[in-house]
Write an enzyme that holds these catalytic residues in place. Structure first.
Site, mmCIF file in Angstrom:
data_model
loop_
_atom_site.group_PDB
_atom_site.id
_atom_site.type_symbol
_atom_site.label_atom_id
_atom_site.label_comp_id
_atom_site.label_asym_id
_atom_site.label_seq_id
_atom_site.Cartn_x
_atom_site.Cartn_y
_atom_site.Cartn_z
ATOM 1 N N LYS A 1 3.160 4.461 -1.002
ATOM 2 C CA LYS A 1 3.250 5.450 -2.067
ATOM 3 C C LYS A 1 4.588 6.173 -1.893
ATOM 4 O O LYS A 1 4.780 6.902 -0.925
ATOM 5 C CB LYS A 1 2.117 6.477 -2.012
ATOM 6 C CG LYS A 1 0.741 5.903 -2.362
ATOM 7 C CD LYS A 1 0.012 5.385 -1.159
ATOM 8 C CE LYS A 1 -1.406 4.943 -1.513
ATOM 9 N NZ LYS A 1 -2.067 4.268 -0.396
ATOM 10 N N ASP B 1 0.028 17.803 19.354
ATOM 11 C CA ASP B 1 0.469 19.055 19.975
ATOM 12 C C ASP B 1 0.748 20.087 18.887
ATOM 13 O O ASP B 1 -0.064 20.227 17.976
ATOM 14 C CB ASP B 1 1.655 18.800 20.906
ATOM 15 C CG ASP B 1 1.278 17.828 22.036
ATOM 16 O OD1 ASP B 1 0.091 17.799 22.405
ATOM 17 O OD2 ASP B 1 2.152 17.106 22.534
ATOM 18 N N HIS C 1 0.812 -1.209 0.000
ATOM 19 C CA HIS C 1 0.000 0.000 0.000
ATOM 20 C C HIS C 1 0.852 1.268 0.000
ATOM 21 O O HIS C 1 0.331 2.377 0.107
ATOM 22 C CB HIS C 1 -0.909 -0.042 1.240
ATOM 23 C CG HIS C 1 -2.074 0.879 1.203
ATOM 24 N ND1 HIS C 1 -2.297 1.859 2.159
ATOM 25 C CD2 HIS C 1 -3.097 0.990 0.323
ATOM 26 C CE1 HIS C 1 -3.403 2.511 1.880
ATOM 27 N NE2 HIS C 1 -3.916 2.015 0.769
ATOM 28 N N LYS D 1 -4.495 10.360 5.224
ATOM 29 C CA LYS D 1 -4.084 9.646 6.429
ATOM 30 C C LYS D 1 -3.059 10.536 7.138
ATOM 31 O O LYS D 1 -1.848 10.459 6.873
ATOM 32 C CB LYS D 1 -3.445 8.301 6.089
ATOM 33 C CG LYS D 1 -4.308 7.379 5.179
ATOM 34 C CD LYS D 1 -3.955 7.562 3.736
ATOM 35 C CE LYS D 1 -4.473 6.471 2.819
ATOM 36 N NZ LYS D 1 -5.818 6.046 2.906
ATOM 37 N N ASP E 1 16.564 11.194 -7.928
ATOM 38 C CA ASP E 1 18.002 11.450 -7.766
ATOM 39 C C ASP E 1 18.469 11.408 -6.320
ATOM 40 O O ASP E 1 19.545 11.938 -5.993
ATOM 41 C CB ASP E 1 18.392 12.804 -8.389
ATOM 42 C CG ASP E 1 18.228 12.827 -9.896
ATOM 43 O OD1 ASP E 1 18.184 11.736 -10.494
ATOM 44 O OD2 ASP E 1 18.119 13.933 -10.469
ATOM 45 N N HIS F 1 -9.800 10.910 2.000
ATOM 46 C CA HIS F 1 -8.916 9.750 1.845
ATOM 47 C C HIS F 1 -7.561 9.968 2.508
ATOM 48 O O HIS F 1 -6.713 9.081 2.502
ATOM 49 C CB HIS F 1 -8.733 9.458 0.342
ATOM 50 C CG HIS F 1 -8.001 8.184 0.044
ATOM 51 N ND1 HIS F 1 -6.673 8.167 -0.366
ATOM 52 C CD2 HIS F 1 -8.395 6.885 0.095
ATOM 53 C CE1 HIS F 1 -6.291 6.916 -0.574
ATOM 54 N NE2 HIS F 1 -7.311 6.119 -0.288
#
Length: 504
Positions: free
Chosen positions: A247, A429, A245, A424, A252, A422
């Site tokens: 991404k 704080d 899952h 996450k 470079d 969608h």
């Protein structure tokens, strides 16, 4: 003539008797066959439930599987063999094999970070706990940018691809053959033709609809593209439980990207039902961009058994405005510990004043629920924002039950009202933020390969605060009557879905 008619009727009588005997035999045979199947199914369910009890990582998950396997074996047995396993033995074995290749790189990086004053020595309980979960380190000297929604994220990624001189590493759970996917492919192809090394990795389940025509164009142009398959070495042809899952994009070794966005038109708000699409990504320049290469390289090794050559592992002096401290935290089912769940637990328990969470799938386990309730009792401002519209019916029903429980404990819960949420993300704080691919559910905690970037920076925290405040303004606060006022079938579905949460 009369005798002839009698002789003609005799064969018909025999045929009728024969047909009746066959029909009785068929009925008896069918009943025995059904009875045999029922017995076999329940025996298989009972035997499989023994394995589930022995192998499932959590007691609630073991109980849920054991009950379903014994009561409903006809569907539960094949479901268990496809989705039930939580140990990814072959990836663990591959990790041991490639450790000889990657451990020297980690050690050299750690040594170089220390020599250049770029390694942050943990000085809080949270930092010490988080760094103990990963072989990677908190690093100084990072420049981070918050990327809100698809247009801002993709434009930044396109610019980074255009700037590539040596190589591009791109990993995504979903890559679609649509306008967005083709634009990415065109840019990657242009760079490959210019002599830049381009590696693309996608999950075979997440990108199930990606055809050979799309990948063929990339391969024909010099782009090395591979599918991450979780059943290639375990001998389980139908093992679909584990998903990559993550991404990740690194250019470079200088700039990296991670967060919640995959590659497809829906992330630009072009979805028939779930639009506009609300998501969050981030970019990082500095040592952490280089560290992002490690989980990519390890996943690449799993797929190809090839160690990636040509990557830049030489640390550069940080830019003047690079003042963020960042930890790159890859997690997955091959970890010795349940790294992702422990990360969330440690982060929640560290909150002193504020804990704001955004997740599309709020299906927490008991320890996370307890941590959220304890945070409220400590006087922490705990807020959770989830989608108002869902792409999963099961999650929709179960999340209502969880929201109802945390709301009664004092958590402020919100349902996003301006499209599909969608992202996450988490803000703790004023100066500790998290952006990544991990949801707050059993799948991310124990079954998926995930990546989270934890950022220590007040400036980045201010950007996160502004983003959250806008999202809260676009949401409706959940109240204690929201579930009680629903119909009985809805409330029943919510409770039943929660029972299935450990195996979702």
């Amino acid at each position: 003539m009369e005798n002839h008619s009698a002789s003609d009727s005799e064969p018909d009588s025999h045929k009728k008797k024969k047909f009746n005997r066959i029909r009785v035999f068929y009925r008896l045979y069918r009943k025995r066959l059904i009875a045999g199947f029922v017995v076999l199914a329940h025996v298989a369910g009972a035997l499989t439930s023994v394995e589930a009890v022995m192998e499932t990582r959590t007691p609630p998950g073991a109980v849920a599987w054991a009950i379903s396997l014994n009561l409903f074996p006809y569907g539960a047995v094949p479901a268990y063999w496809i989705f039930g396993h939580t140990e990814f033995e072959s990836y663990q074995a591959a990790s041991l094999l490639n450790e000889a290749e990657f451990e020297p790189i980690r050690q050299d990086l750690t040594s170089s970070l220390a020599k250049q004053g770029l390694r942050d020595i943990p000085d809080t309980p949270l930092e010490k706990m988080l760094e103990s979960l990963t072989p990677l380190s908190f690093t100084y000297g990072n420049k981070v940018d918050l990327l809100v929604d698809g247009r801002e994220t993709f434009d930044a990624m396109y610019a980074a691809i255009d700037s590539a001189q040596k190589y591009i590493l791109l990993q995504s759970y979903i890559i679609r053959d649509d306008a967005t996917g083709r634009r990415f492919s065109e840019k990657l192809i242009a760079k490959a033709k210019a002599g830049v090394m381009v590696k693309v990795l996608y999950d075979e389940i997440g990108s199930l609809g990606l055809g050979s025509e799309f990948t063929g164009r990339l391969l024909a142009s010099g782009v090395d593209v591979k599918a991450f398959s979780t059943n290639q070495s375990d001998g389980r042809k139908f093992q679909l439980n584990f998903r990559n899952h993550r991404k990740i994009m690194v250019v470079d070794g200088k700039i990296g990207f991670s967060g919640g966005l995959n590659i497809g038109d829906e992330y630009l708000g072009k979805h028939d039902e779930l639009s506009p699409w609300r998501d969050t990504h981030m970019s990082v320049s500095g040592p952490t961009a280089m560290l992002l290469q490690l989980p990519f390289a390890e996943d690449w090794y799993w797929v190809t058994e090839e160690v990636l050559d040509g990557l830049d592992w030489e640390l550069k002096p940080p830019a003047e405005d690079a003042d963020a401290t960042v930890l790159c935290l890859p997690t997955g089912p091959a970890d010795i510990r349940e790294t992702c769940g422990l990360f969330f637990l440690a982060a929640i328990n560290s909150a002193k004043e504020r804990l704001w969470i955004a997740t599309p799938y709020f299906v927490p386990d008991e320890q996370i629920l307890s941590a959220l309730k304890l945070a409220v009792l400590r006087g922490v401002d705990v807020r959770i924002i989830v989608p108002g519209m869902n792409d999963s019916t099961l999650v929709k029903f179960s999340s209502y039950a969880y929201l109802d429980e945390v709301k009664k404990a004092g958590v402020r819960a919100y349902r996003f009202g301006n499209g599909f949420l969608h992202q996450k993300t988490m803000l703790i704080d004023d100066d500790f933020s998290c952006v990544g691919s991990a949801n707050m559910d059993n799948r991310s905690f124990r079954l998926n390969f995930e990546i989270v970037l934890a950022v220590k920076s007040e400036d980045f925290g201010n950007d996160m605060e502004k983003m959250f405040e806008k999202d809260f303004a676009d949401s409706t606060e959940f109240n204690e009557k929201d579930l009680d006022e629903k119909s009985f079938p809805f409330r029943l579905s919510s409770r039943v879905s929660r029972l299935l949460a450990p195996i979702q």
